[in-house]
Design a protein around this motif. Structure first.
Motif, PDB file in Angstrom:
ATOM      1  N   LEU A 183      57.814-110.049  56.250  1.00 23.46           N
ATOM      2  CA  LEU A 183      58.183-110.616  54.962  1.00 23.46           C
ATOM      3  C   LEU A 183      59.363-111.567  55.149  1.00 23.46           C
ATOM      4  O   LEU A 183      60.303-111.268  55.889  1.00 23.46           O
ATOM      5  CB  LEU A 183      58.564-109.508  53.971  1.00 23.46           C
ATOM      6  CG  LEU A 183      57.475-108.480  53.645  1.00 23.46           C
ATOM      7  CD1 LEU A 183      58.027-107.425  52.688  1.00 23.46           C
ATOM      8  CD2 LEU A 183      56.255-109.161  53.033  1.00 23.46           C
ATOM      9  N   SER A 233      62.473-113.312  53.389  1.00 21.80           N
ATOM     10  CA  SER A 233      63.368-113.159  52.237  1.00 21.80           C
ATOM     11  C   SER A 233      64.356-114.318  52.221  1.00 21.80           C
ATOM     12  O   SER A 233      64.893-114.708  53.267  1.00 21.80           O
ATOM     13  CB  SER A 233      64.124-111.832  52.318  1.00 21.80           C
ATOM     14  OG  SER A 233      63.219-110.743  52.346  1.00 21.80           O
ATOM     15  N   HIS A 239      67.797-116.091  50.221  1.00 23.47           N
ATOM     16  CA  HIS A 239      68.942-115.875  49.334  1.00 23.47           C
ATOM     17  C   HIS A 239      69.786-117.139  49.357  1.00 23.47           C
ATOM     18  O   HIS A 239      70.148-117.640  50.423  1.00 23.47           O
ATOM     19  CB  HIS A 239      69.774-114.675  49.801  1.00 23.47           C
ATOM     20  CG  HIS A 239      70.987-114.421  48.947  1.00 23.47           C
ATOM     21  ND1 HIS A 239      72.195-115.050  49.162  1.00 23.47           N
ATOM     22  CD2 HIS A 239      71.169-113.615  47.867  1.00 23.47           C
ATOM     23  CE1 HIS A 239      73.071-114.640  48.260  1.00 23.47           C
ATOM     24  NE2 HIS A 239      72.472-113.768  47.462  1.00 23.47           N
ATOM     25  N   CYS A 288      61.747-109.896  58.056  1.00 23.38           N
ATOM     26  CA  CYS A 288      61.790-108.443  58.213  1.00 23.38           C
ATOM     27  C   CYS A 288      60.371-107.889  58.251  1.00 23.38           C
ATOM     28  O   CYS A 288      59.428-108.503  57.747  1.00 23.38           O
ATOM     29  CB  CYS A 288      62.556-107.793  57.057  1.00 23.38           C
ATOM     30  SG  CYS A 288      64.183-108.493  56.742  1.00 23.38           S
ATOM     31  N   THR A 322      63.302-103.901  50.523  1.00 20.73           N
ATOM     32  CA  THR A 322      63.695-105.213  50.003  1.00 20.73           C
ATOM     33  C   THR A 322      65.188-105.282  49.735  1.00 20.73           C
ATOM     34  O   THR A 322      65.845-106.287  50.024  1.00 20.73           O
ATOM     35  CB  THR A 322      62.924-105.520  48.710  1.00 20.73           C
ATOM     36  OG1 THR A 322      61.521-105.457  48.969  1.00 20.73           O
ATOM     37  CG2 THR A 322      63.274-106.899  48.182  1.00 20.73           C
ATOM     38  N   ALA A 360      67.068-105.988  52.889  1.00 19.47           N
ATOM     39  CA  ALA A 360      66.963-107.377  53.337  1.00 19.47           C
ATOM     40  C   ALA A 360      67.925-108.273  52.568  1.00 19.47           C
ATOM     41  O   ALA A 360      68.635-109.102  53.149  1.00 19.47           O
ATOM     42  CB  ALA A 360      65.525-107.872  53.180  1.00 19.47           C
ATOM     43  N   PHE A 361      67.983-108.098  51.243  1.00 21.80           N
ATOM     44  CA  PHE A 361      68.872-108.939  50.446  1.00 21.80           C
ATOM     45  C   PHE A 361      70.338-108.575  50.665  1.00 21.80           C
ATOM     46  O   PHE A 361      71.214-109.433  50.567  1.00 21.80           O
ATOM     47  CB  PHE A 361      68.506-108.840  48.965  1.00 21.80           C
ATOM     48  CG  PHE A 361      67.324-109.685  48.588  1.00 21.80           C
ATOM     49  CD1 PHE A 361      67.479-111.040  48.348  1.00 21.80           C
ATOM     50  CD2 PHE A 361      66.055-109.142  48.491  1.00 21.80           C
ATOM     51  CE1 PHE A 361      66.399-111.835  48.010  1.00 21.80           C
ATOM     52  CE2 PHE A 361      64.967-109.924  48.156  1.00 21.80           C
ATOM     53  CZ  PHE A 361      65.133-111.278  47.921  1.00 21.80           C
ATOM     54  N   PRO A 379      63.526-110.711  42.399  1.00 20.71           N
ATOM     55  CA  PRO A 379      63.207-111.835  43.291  1.00 20.71           C
ATOM     56  C   PRO A 379      61.809-112.370  43.018  1.00 20.71           C
ATOM     57  O   PRO A 379      60.910-111.629  42.613  1.00 20.71           O
ATOM     58  CB  PRO A 379      63.308-111.215  44.693  1.00 20.71           C
ATOM     59  CG  PRO A 379      63.070-109.756  44.480  1.00 20.71           C
ATOM     60  CD  PRO A 379      63.638-109.436  43.129  1.00 20.71           C
ATOM     61  N   LEU A 435      58.306-113.559  44.089  1.00 20.57           N
ATOM     62  CA  LEU A 435      57.407-113.304  45.208  1.00 20.57           C
ATOM     63  C   LEU A 435      56.452-114.481  45.354  1.00 20.57           C
ATOM     64  O   LEU A 435      55.702-114.807  44.432  1.00 20.57           O
ATOM     65  CB  LEU A 435      56.616-112.012  44.979  1.00 20.57           C
ATOM     66  CG  LEU A 435      55.652-111.597  46.102  1.00 20.57           C
ATOM     67  CD1 LEU A 435      56.430-111.333  47.388  1.00 20.57           C
ATOM     68  CD2 LEU A 435      54.852-110.364  45.690  1.00 20.57           C
TER      69      LEU A 435
END
Length: 249
Positions: A5, A7, A9, A20, A26, A29-30, A96, A98
């Motif tokens: 995935l 991610s 930011h 990741c 999730t 990750a953030f 978030p 997607l």
């Protein structure tokens, strides 16, 4: 088969991306990306960021990335409870977005009949270096243009005070002046239909000087036409040269 995935930011002028495995939460990750964003902001001020013009300008930041990565890989969730709870609350209030691969293709105009984006970089060009003969043609052209302007202004003052019979001569002088200026421009800068413009300017100077026969003797006319010929030759022989792409590495 492992699923990864991506991610993203972003905050202000700084954007972070992380890759990741699907098993990574999730929120983790953030939290990792926010930590990187905070570290980057603490390491570089806005001036340093705005002055960066080459790729990998912040290569030394990789050391900090590896430290943060090690910290997240070998630290239990209980030790980062406060940070995770904060990110969890933010994700609840601002979920978030997607995105799927099809969505990114749609935004890039790659479906619905749109042309696919070509990955090859467009070549960049520049003019060939100015030659000594080209500099000479510029100097002579500027001199001829100045002579045409001075004669035209003086003749205009006399014509408007006495009579209007010399209006044609005034126009011829001023047209010659403008043609000389445009010849200098064509030599220095690249433009479309360069050959056609060069011939139009050359013949304009020739016709104007022939029209001015009487106010100028034959040697003066030949001098102006000779300078126009030299300038036209330099305009047509100065071509574009391909510049190798600079990837800034």
């Amino acid at each position: 088969m492992d699923v990864f995935l991506f991610s993203f930011h972003s905050s202000g002028d700084i954007a972070c991306m992380g890759i990741c495995t699907s098993s990574c939460p999730t929120v983790m990750a953030f939290c990792f990306l926010e930590e990187l964003q905070w570290k980057f902001s603490a390491s570089y001020d806005s001036t340093s960021i705005s002055l960066a013009t080459r790729s990998y300008a912040f290569l030394e930041f990789d050391n900090i990335i590896q430290k943060v990565k090690y910290h997240f890989n070998y630290t239990s969730c209980s030790q980062m409870k406060n940070s995770l709870e904060k990110i969890q609350e933010e994700l609840k209030s601002h979920p978030p977005v997607l995105l799927k691969l099809e969505d990114t293709e749609l935004m890039n105009g790659m479906i619905n009949g749109h042309t696919e984006v070509q990955m090859g970089s467009a070549p960049t060009y520049r003019m060939q270096p100015v030659t000594p003969l080209g500099i000479l043609s510029l100097v002579l052209n500027i001199m001829c243009g100045a002579l045409n302007l001075i004669r035209g202004v003086h003749l205009a003052e006399y014509s408007f005070q006495e009579d209007h019979e010399g209006t044609g001569n005034v126009i011829a002088f001023l047209l010659s002046f403008l043609a000389c200026i445009f010849q200098c421009y064509l030599y220095l800068f690249h433009g479309s239909s360069k050959k056609m413009k060069a011939f139009v300017l050359f013949f304009s100077i020739c016709l104007c000087n022939i029209y001015l026969y009487g106010l100028r003797n034959i040697w003066q006319i030949l001098f102006h036409i000779g300078v126009a010929s030299l300038s036209s030759y330099e305009i047509l022989t100065r071509q574009l040269m391909e510049k190798q792409p600079d990837f800034g590495v």
